[in-house]
Design an enzyme around this catalytic site. Structure first.
Site, PDB file in Angstrom:
ATOM      1  N   CYS A  31       0.860  -1.179   0.000  1.00 15.88           N
ATOM      2  CA  CYS A  31       0.000   0.000   0.000  1.00 15.88           C
ATOM      3  C   CYS A  31       0.897   1.230   0.000  1.00 15.88           C
ATOM      4  O   CYS A  31       2.124   1.142   0.112  1.00 15.88           O
ATOM      5  CB  CYS A  31      -0.898  -0.004   1.234  1.00 15.88           C
ATOM      6  SG  CYS A  31       0.028   0.083   2.800  1.00 15.88           S
ATOM      7  N   HIS A  96       4.182   1.674  11.620  1.00 17.07           N
ATOM      8  CA  HIS A  96       3.076   1.420  12.543  1.00 17.07           C
ATOM      9  C   HIS A  96       2.827   2.578  13.501  1.00 17.07           C
ATOM     10  O   HIS A  96       1.780   2.636  14.144  1.00 17.07           O
ATOM     11  CB  HIS A  96       3.366   0.157  13.367  1.00 17.07           C
ATOM     12  CG  HIS A  96       3.838  -0.990  12.530  1.00 17.07           C
ATOM     13  ND1 HIS A  96       5.174  -1.288  12.364  1.00 17.07           N
ATOM     14  CD2 HIS A  96       3.157  -1.886  11.786  1.00 17.07           C
ATOM     15  CE1 HIS A  96       5.284  -2.334  11.560  1.00 17.07           C
ATOM     16  NE2 HIS A  96       4.086  -2.708  11.196  1.00 17.07           N
ATOM     17  N   CYS A 118       2.792   5.671   8.863  1.00 20.53           N
ATOM     18  CA  CYS A 118       1.830   5.841   7.771  1.00 20.53           C
ATOM     19  C   CYS A 118       0.951   7.050   8.062  1.00 20.53           C
ATOM     20  O   CYS A 118       0.426   7.188   9.177  1.00 20.53           O
ATOM     21  CB  CYS A 118       0.975   4.585   7.640  1.00 20.53           C
ATOM     22  SG  CYS A 118      -0.373   4.778   6.452  1.00 20.53           S
ATOM     23  N   GLU A 148       0.906  -0.730  16.292  1.00 21.88           N
ATOM     24  CA  GLU A 148       0.051   0.418  15.973  1.00 21.88           C
ATOM     25  C   GLU A 148      -0.826   0.804  17.166  1.00 21.88           C
ATOM     26  O   GLU A 148      -1.016   1.994  17.460  1.00 21.88           O
ATOM     27  CB  GLU A 148      -0.829   0.126  14.757  1.00 21.88           C
ATOM     28  CG  GLU A 148      -1.670   1.323  14.351  1.00 21.88           C
ATOM     29  CD  GLU A 148      -2.613   1.040  13.197  1.00 21.88           C
ATOM     30  OE1 GLU A 148      -3.688   1.663  13.152  1.00 21.88           O
ATOM     31  OE2 GLU A 148      -2.275   0.202  12.332  1.00 21.88           O
ATOM     32  N   THR A 187      -5.911   0.664  12.012  1.00 23.10           N
ATOM     33  CA  THR A 187      -6.187   0.819  10.575  1.00 23.10           C
ATOM     34  C   THR A 187      -6.244  -0.493   9.806  1.00 23.10           C
ATOM     35  O   THR A 187      -6.674  -0.508   8.654  1.00 23.10           O
ATOM     36  CB  THR A 187      -5.110   1.704   9.911  1.00 23.10           C
ATOM     37  OG1 THR A 187      -3.829   1.055  10.013  1.00 23.10           O
ATOM     38  CG2 THR A 187      -5.053   3.075  10.555  1.00 23.10           C
ATOM     39  N   SER A 245       1.799  -9.844  10.716  1.00 24.47           N
ATOM     40  CA  SER A 245       1.150  -8.796   9.939  1.00 24.47           C
ATOM     41  C   SER A 245      -0.352  -8.862  10.171  1.00 24.47           C
ATOM     42  O   SER A 245      -1.017  -9.804   9.756  1.00 24.47           O
ATOM     43  CB  SER A 245       1.456  -8.968   8.448  1.00 24.47           C
ATOM     44  OG  SER A 245       0.599  -8.173   7.651  1.00 24.47           O
ATOM     45  N   ASN A 247      -2.863  -7.071   8.913  1.00 24.07           N
ATOM     46  CA  ASN A 247      -3.729  -7.036   7.724  1.00 24.07           C
ATOM     47  C   ASN A 247      -3.664  -8.345   6.954  1.00 24.07           C
ATOM     48  O   ASN A 247      -4.654  -8.766   6.353  1.00 24.07           O
ATOM     49  CB  ASN A 247      -3.403  -5.824   6.844  1.00 24.07           C
ATOM     50  CG  ASN A 247      -2.126  -5.978   6.062  1.00 24.07           C
ATOM     51  OD1 ASN A 247      -2.119  -6.554   4.979  1.00 24.07           O
ATOM     52  ND2 ASN A 247      -1.025  -5.452   6.589  1.00 24.07           N
ATOM     53  N   SER A 290       2.064  -5.426   3.350  1.00 23.21           N
ATOM     54  CA  SER A 290       3.512  -5.307   3.541  1.00 23.21           C
ATOM     55  C   SER A 290       4.292  -6.376   2.782  1.00 23.21           C
ATOM     56  O   SER A 290       5.496  -6.532   2.982  1.00 23.21           O
ATOM     57  CB  SER A 290       3.851  -5.371   5.036  1.00 23.21           C
ATOM     58  OG  SER A 290       3.227  -6.475   5.656  1.00 23.21           O
TER      59      SER A 290
END
EC number: 1.17.7.4
Length: 335
Positions: A31, A96, A118, A148, A187, A245, A247, A290
């Site tokens: 991303c 993060h 980010c 994060e 997020t 990770s 996500n 990632s």
């Protein structure tokens, strides 16, 4: 919408192999926030030379981290791991985000630091600070221990933010009563899981204040939607990503819930569980935000050695977002 995707080289005659239809999810992989963070490390190495220190993995992907190590990046978990003699070297904070105590510590040690957080995570930080200034009690939906979440909670004095991980947590949450309630999120969460938690919070606290704009980032949402489009139509789903990770783990869960009987998370082709996959006739492949595209290609090549593969790309969204680099690196980027 479906379009032709990249092919893969076969090591033997296709007639000798079982056929395999691969549906390649798009969007997938890097991303804008991950791309920016990696660029920050590479450009810092270009401008300042090695070593450049990075606090925590810049993104949660072993391949990316090892590649940057080979270029001269040194990864540490805390700033005090950086030798005194190296304190003049740049230090980079991961994508993060970090608690406010980290840049404060860097400043107290006269360290030069670059923040690769980010921008969409920074948005959540600013949102939390705004709620706090307005006297609101904050509920953060996220996963305990994730960097994060640690960074977001660390923007405010201890006790200012309550973490809620599940619908059960939301049902049991007891506000302090010291002000209006507001909720924010990590997020990289499952869109569906978060929706259920928010519904429970709204049911219990109808006046709770939502984010001005959805906190779950566009990339997380888009990758989950692509998986939902593919998962019901394939026998197995490969998610390329790291175990730590968030996500990527959510993509595996989304695939299972969308109807794919076998969804597995792998870091490299060497991790493919061939025995449990058997000989599927259809396979979905995606990658966490990632995970670099070279690892997706590696996975496709591994299947092409065993199967006569045909690859289709199933695209559910287009992405053209890019984030600005820190001012200190823009000249290096322009060279």
């Amino acid at each position: 919408m479906t379009s032709a995707g990249p092919g893969a080289k076969a090591s033997a005659s296709p007639a000798q192999k079982p056929k395999l239809e691969i549906k390649l999810c798009a969007p997938r992989g890097f991303c804008a926030g991950v791309d920016r963070a990696i660029q920050i490390v590479e450009l810092a190495l270009k401008r300042f030379g090695a070593p450049v220190y990075v606090r925590h993995e810049i993104v949660h992907n072993k391949y990316v981290v090892e590649d940057l190590k080979a270029k001269g990046a040194v990864f540490v978990e805390e700033l005090d791991e950086i030798p005194d003699a190296e304190r003049e070297r740049p230090v980079i904070f991961s994508a993060h985000g970090v608690p406010k105590s980290v840049p404060a510590e860097a400043a107290s040690r006269n360290m030069f630091y670059l923040d690769a957080t980010c921008p969409l995570v920074s948005k959540v930080h600013k949102e939390a600070e705004l709620h706090h200034r307005r006297g609101r009690e904050i509920v953060l939906i996220g996963h305990a221990g994730h960097p994060e979440v640690i960074g977001t909670m660390g923007q405010l004095p201890q006790g200012s933010v309550s973490l809620v991980e599940t619908v059960e947590d939301a049902a049991a949450f007891a506000p302090s009563g010291h002000g209006p309630l507001a909720w924010i999120t990590q997020t990289t969460l499952s869109v569906d899981d978060t929706k259920a938690i928010v519904e429970k919070l709204n049911e219990r606290f109808p006046e709770i204040i939502p984010p001005h704009k959805d906190d779950i980032c566009y990339a997380t949402t888009n990758r989950q939607e692509a998986v939902k489009a593919v998962a019901p139509d394939v026998e197995a789903m490969i998610v390329v990503g790291a175990p730590n990770s968030s996500n990527s783990q959510r993509l595996r869960e989304v695939a299972e819930r969308a109807g794919c009987a076998r969804a597995v998370l792998v870091q490299r082709a060497s991790d493919i569980p061939w025995a449990s996959l058997g000989e599927p006739e259809s396979l979905g492949i995606t990658a966490g935000a990632s995970a670099p595209e070279i690892l997706v290609e590696e996975i496709i090549d591994a299947f092409a050695e065993r199967f006569d593969v045909h690859v289709q790309t199933v695209r559910t969204a287009d992405e053209d977002i890019a984030f600005n680099l820190p001012r200190a690196l823009r000249e290096a980027a322009a060279e």
